[in-house]
Write an enzyme that holds these catalytic residues in place. Sequence first.
Site, PDB file in Angstrom:
ATOM      1  N   SER A   1      16.769  24.399  35.221  1.00  0.00           N
ATOM      2  CA  SER A   1      16.793  25.697  35.349  1.00  0.00           C
ATOM      3  C   SER A   1      17.952  26.428  34.619  1.00  0.00           C
ATOM      4  CB  SER A   1      16.950  26.034  36.860  1.00  0.00           C
ATOM      5  OG  SER A   1      17.063  27.538  37.229  1.00  0.00           O
ATOM      6  N   ASN A   2      18.424  27.488  34.826  1.00  0.00           N
ATOM      7  CA  ASN A   2      19.694  28.273  34.252  1.00  0.00           C
ATOM      8  C   ASN A   2      20.175  28.949  35.123  1.00  0.00           C
ATOM      9  OD1 ASN A   2      18.644  30.792  34.045  1.00  0.00           O
ATOM     10  ND2 ASN A   2      16.835  29.705  32.998  1.00  0.00           N
ATOM     11  N   PRO A   3      21.542  29.360  34.713  1.00  0.00           N
ATOM     12  CA  PRO A   3      22.320  30.208  35.783  1.00  0.00           C
ATOM     13  C   PRO A   3      22.309  31.655  35.844  1.00  0.00           C
ATOM     14  CG  PRO A   3      23.732  29.597  33.865  1.00  0.00           C
ATOM     15  CD  PRO A   3      22.500  29.137  33.348  1.00  0.00           C
TER      16      PRO A   3
ATOM     17  N   ALA B   1      15.123  35.076  33.019  1.00  0.00           N
ATOM     18  CA  ALA B   1      15.437  33.907  31.872  1.00  0.00           C
ATOM     19  C   ALA B   1      14.271  32.629  32.097  1.00  0.00           C
ATOM     20  CB  ALA B   1      16.827  33.438  32.274  1.00  0.00           C
TER      21      ALA B   1
END
Length: 409
Positions: free
Chosen positions: A218-220, A285
């Site tokens: 995943s990403n922030p 995102a």
Amino acid sequence: MSASSPVSPADAPKVLVMVSGSVAAIKAPAALRRLREAGARTQVIATRAALEFVTPLSLSTAGACEVATDTTWFAAQPQAQHLTLARCDVAVIVGAGADALARAAQGRAEDLLSATLLSVRGPVLWVPAMNERMWQHPAVQANVERLRSFGHHFLGPVFGAFGTAGEGEGLGRMAEPEDIAAETLRLARPRPQDLAGRKVVVSAGPTREYLDPVRYISNPSSGKMGFAVAEAAAARGADVTLISGPAQLPTPAGVRRVDIQSALELHSAVVQAAQDADLVVMTAAVADYRAAEVKTEKEAKGGETKTIELVKNPDILAALGADKGRRVLVGFAMETHAGVERAAGKAQRKNADFILLNYPTQEGTAFGGDDNQVTLVRADGSHEAWPRLSKREVAERLLDQAQALLPAN
Ligand code: C5P
């Protein structure tokens, strides 16, 4: 409207300025003066703690009005100052501390500021000022989220020097008086319903690409940018579907929310919702790759290295662009280098009307922050850099640009 553009007396918004107990209360007279210079009629409430930092005389002089306090409230009974003062076009809490936020989040009414807030009908703008560690405490953040879920607005805190001497720099400094006045007056204006009858689809947040039942890529991304677009579009009259990856944010008022996890789920939800959409804004995102094979059981620890085979996710914006129709398509791109060139290439390849470019490394912006600094980039490489703004203000400008591209109803 800028804080300095005067309004005619008939349109003069009635602004209730509540001054809370922080050292930043000393900036309240300057904010009051800015509001009055812009033509607003002001009324003032000051808490007992606020009056430790700023005198009633400087507030009443700057606001050209009397200053209501807990003492005048009780003296004025049964005149019910908390009800008469609440009749305003917008209320702004200047120098809001943790205690004022907590009381309002709980709906308490034992002091004039809290009691008045319970009956204010117009928009409420909080301008917090406190030590960075206090601001970031989960209890304070939970109160902020709760107030946001009531539809309250926030300006700052911003990055900079805050508090008494020696506390240093951080995310705790109160917004400046001219920004307070400008944002207050923006909220006092009736919202243009320029997106009434339009269908808007917004994607937000990260995706999660599971490798096995407990691990994912995943990403922030916090989702804040997309939620701000959805909220702003709904306030401008649009029928809004917000398709969100995992995000710890309340659903904005009047918005239909669809929760997804993976890029594939996002793809099918967006494609379905976008069928009869007028505008699609892809702030999500999206993970570029997912595991070729998702294990059904948790993978045990093995050797020193491990290779995971990934396969490409569909590009959702490009898929919509390939069959664009009359829809307006907007994307976001985060780049670390050659930003404008790369964003223009993306706008072209994906057939997007424009891309908002931002940089992940900028302090207080992009991932997780409340502000964003973006450059609007079109496929032909033409671009305009916007100043650092709150995500809500970026959302409003995005919608202004997109609205101008919509075919007539
Ligand atoms: O990841 P990239 O920089 O290409 O993202 C640019 C835009 O394309 C963003 O608006 C993003 O939401 C969208 N995108 C997408 N599907 C992907 C990857 C990105 O819709 N698989």
